[in-house]
Design an enzyme around this catalytic site. Structure first.
Site, PDB file in Angstrom:
ATOM      1  N   SER A  61      15.623  40.104 -20.954  1.00 48.56           N
ATOM      2  CA  SER A  61      15.918  38.691 -20.687  1.00 48.56           C
ATOM      3  C   SER A  61      16.147  38.403 -19.213  1.00 48.56           C
ATOM      4  O   SER A  61      15.723  37.369 -18.701  1.00 48.56           O
ATOM      5  CB  SER A  61      17.149  38.255 -21.494  1.00 48.56           C
ATOM      6  OG  SER A  61      16.871  38.371 -22.864  1.00 48.56           O
ATOM      7  N   ASP A 386      16.245  37.310 -30.433  1.00 47.20           N
ATOM      8  CA  ASP A 386      16.688  38.511 -29.725  1.00 47.20           C
ATOM      9  C   ASP A 386      18.025  39.023 -30.244  1.00 47.20           C
ATOM     10  O   ASP A 386      18.162  40.185 -30.619  1.00 47.20           O
ATOM     11  CB  ASP A 386      16.787  38.215 -28.230  1.00 47.20           C
ATOM     12  CG  ASP A 386      17.044  39.489 -27.434  1.00 47.20           C
ATOM     13  OD1 ASP A 386      16.403  40.513 -27.733  1.00 47.20           O
ATOM     14  OD2 ASP A 386      17.875  39.463 -26.521  1.00 47.20           O
ATOM     15  N   HIS A 445      13.987  45.741 -27.668  1.00 43.44           N
ATOM     16  CA  HIS A 445      12.887  44.836 -27.338  1.00 43.44           C
ATOM     17  C   HIS A 445      11.558  45.555 -27.569  1.00 43.44           C
ATOM     18  O   HIS A 445      11.517  46.774 -27.681  1.00 43.44           O
ATOM     19  CB  HIS A 445      12.968  44.404 -25.869  1.00 43.44           C
ATOM     20  CG  HIS A 445      14.239  43.698 -25.532  1.00 43.44           C
ATOM     21  ND1 HIS A 445      14.690  43.523 -24.245  1.00 43.44           N
ATOM     22  CD2 HIS A 445      15.172  43.111 -26.326  1.00 43.44           C
ATOM     23  CE1 HIS A 445      15.831  42.868 -24.259  1.00 43.44           C
ATOM     24  NE2 HIS A 445      16.148  42.621 -25.506  1.00 43.44           N
TER      25      HIS A 445
END
Length: 492
Positions: A61, A386, A445
């Site tokens: 991010s 997320d 991720h």
């Protein structure tokens, strides 16, 4: 083409052609289905060199928002540090040399994994080696991950670290999960547990590796490992040096404050430490030496909009607020002229699978109010894909996507009503791959591409092979503002 514009960042939602364990595919998402049919769309790269990270490294991010907001590829601290280790520049670093000369005993603290989001195990080892070879007495304080890497990968990492410490003659002092040591939500009771551990007042064990295995046996995974110390460790002394190896700032700030700030009031502290050195600038308010200074990023999207006298709104819930403000604005905390920020508190739950919608609907309301007010540019982050993806709970992740989809529908309708253009994309993937082929949970991720949708006057097609660094110029094109030379080209 001139239009006002909303940029929507759906955090942690990527494209995975495999529909197995893919929460995005499994979700009911009428707004997305409509977007795919009716709005020009393509895929963007969000990992590796496309965002200034090493090839094959998943995006995150911080990096994603900086790339989006600056409109260029900024070589991240991870790449800069790797180079400094390779060419021996790190060991010559002036601030490091000063600390090693001043302090006989040195403590290395950081997240020990190869996740590459907050830190890198290779950086931790390089620092241990530099300090040990310099003749200092060195203590390793490993924080276990389980979030940017798989939940029980810590055993191999810690085995590796323990062997490395033994070979170097370094003390392997403490172990603690990032849930406690790296809190960023002002849950001071968690940080206090880790502070006590660093002072030598935690649960004592003869072998930290065996302690980690025992935690697994009790169904406690890496992220949630309770603080423990080697029975021979006696704690930090006030004259000791402390080096933080995390290069990302947001989850180290609270710990630094507890160890160093004279004004800290959240709990009683027995000791305050002065000899701290951080890998990067954690916060400008800390007047501490750093190993890698910030690179100055000028002419960001927010700056160009502000200089043009236009208004802008940046909004997100707590978990991603820093990303649409500090990181999006090129690592600058200060509010720009005509910039408004709206912070929506994240729900107070232990993990977000307990409330997969998080505060999405409140964030959505803030965006609609911004459109109705006539803000020239709005950037918003929806954290759900997320933050719920990180929990590993597949069903919760489906609900997270569905909440985001509902919000997208409402914002798109409002945008059309007020003649706003919109761009929808993600900073990186996560919830589109919740398990691997063997059924192991994936909480990290992904390196997959992400979707981008552009609804604006005169836009019928998006160029191929674009990345996050092409979004800022696209927004400026829609707003009919000049694109600065530092920025990469627009998507259309």
């Amino acid at each position: 083409m001139k239009q006002k514009c909303v940029l929507i960042i759906t955090d942690g939602i990527g494209y995975n052609k495999n529909s197995k364990f893919n929460a995005f595919e499994a979700a009911k998402k009428p707004s997305y289905e409509k977007l795919f049919k009716e709005v020009p769309n393509s895929l963007l790269k969000t990992s590796g060199l496309a965002v200034g990270l090493p090839e094959g490294q998943m995006g995150n991010s911080e990096v994603g928002h900086m790339c989006i907001g600056s409109g260029r590829i900024i070589y991240q601290n991870l790449v800069r540090i790797n180079k400094a280790i390779e060419n021996k520049e790190l060991e010559k670093n002036e601030n490091l040399q000063k600390l090693l000369a001043k302090c006989k005993r040195v403590h290395i603290i950081g997240l020990y994994s190869d996740g590459g989001v907050h830190s890198m195990d290779t950086h931790f080892k390089a620092m241990l080696e530099i300090c040990a070879k310099n003749g200092n007495e060195v203590f390793a304080h490993a924080i276990t991950d389980g979030r940017d890497v798989s939940p029980k990968s810590g055993l191999n990492f810690i085995k590796d670290l323990k062997g490395f410490c033994e070979n170097l003659g370094v003390h392997f002092a403490t172990l603690c999960g990032r849930f406690y040591a790296m809190d960023r939500d002002k849950r001071w009771d968690r940080v206090k547990e880790y502070y006590e551990c660093l002072l030598g007042k935690a649960y004592k064990v003869p072998n930290l590796l065996e302690y980690l295995q025992k935690s697994y046996d009790e169904n406690v995974t890496d992220e949630f490992i309770k603080a423990a110390q080697n029975e021979n460790y006696k704690g930090m002394r006030e004259e000791d040096g402390i080096i933080f190896i995390n290069f990302r700032n947001d989850r180290m700030k609270q710990l630094v404050e507890v160890l160093n700030s004279k004004d800290f009031k959240e709990f009683e502290r027995e000791k305050i430490f002065e000899n701290l050195l951080t890998m990067s600038v954690y916060d400008d308010k800390f007047k501490l030496p750093v190993l890698f200074e910030k690179e100055k990023i000028e002419n960001t999207l927010a700056q160009v909009i502000s200089k043009a006298g236009l208004s802008q709104l940046h909004t997100a819930e707590t978990e991603k607020y820093a990303h649409v403000t500090f990181f999006f604005n090129g690592g600058k905390e200060e509010l720009l002229e005509n910039e408004t920020r709206v912070l929506i508190p994240s729900p107070k739950v232990k993990t977000y699978d307990e409330k997969p919608q998080m505060s999405a609907f409140e964030v959505c309301d803030a965006v609609k109010k911004g459109i109705e007010k006539g803000e020239d540019f709005i950037v918003v982050n929806f954290a759900n894909g997320d933050m719920v993806g990180h929990t590993g709970d597949f069903n919760a992740a489906i609900k997270a996507v569905e909440a985001v989809d509902t919000c997208l529908g409402e914002i798109i309708e409002c945008a059309k009503k007020h003649d706003y253009a919109f761009i929808i994309t993600s900073d990186h993937g996560n919830c589109e791959a919740m398990q691997d082929e063997k059924g192991n949970l994936l909480t990290n991720h992904t390196t997959f591409d992400v979707f981008v949708f552009v609804q604006a006057k005169g836009v019928s097609k998006i160029k191929d092979n674009m990345g996050l660094s092409n979004i800022a110029a696209s927004v400026l094109k829609i707003l009919d503002l000049e694109i600065p030379k530092e920025m990469n080209e627009a998507l259309f």
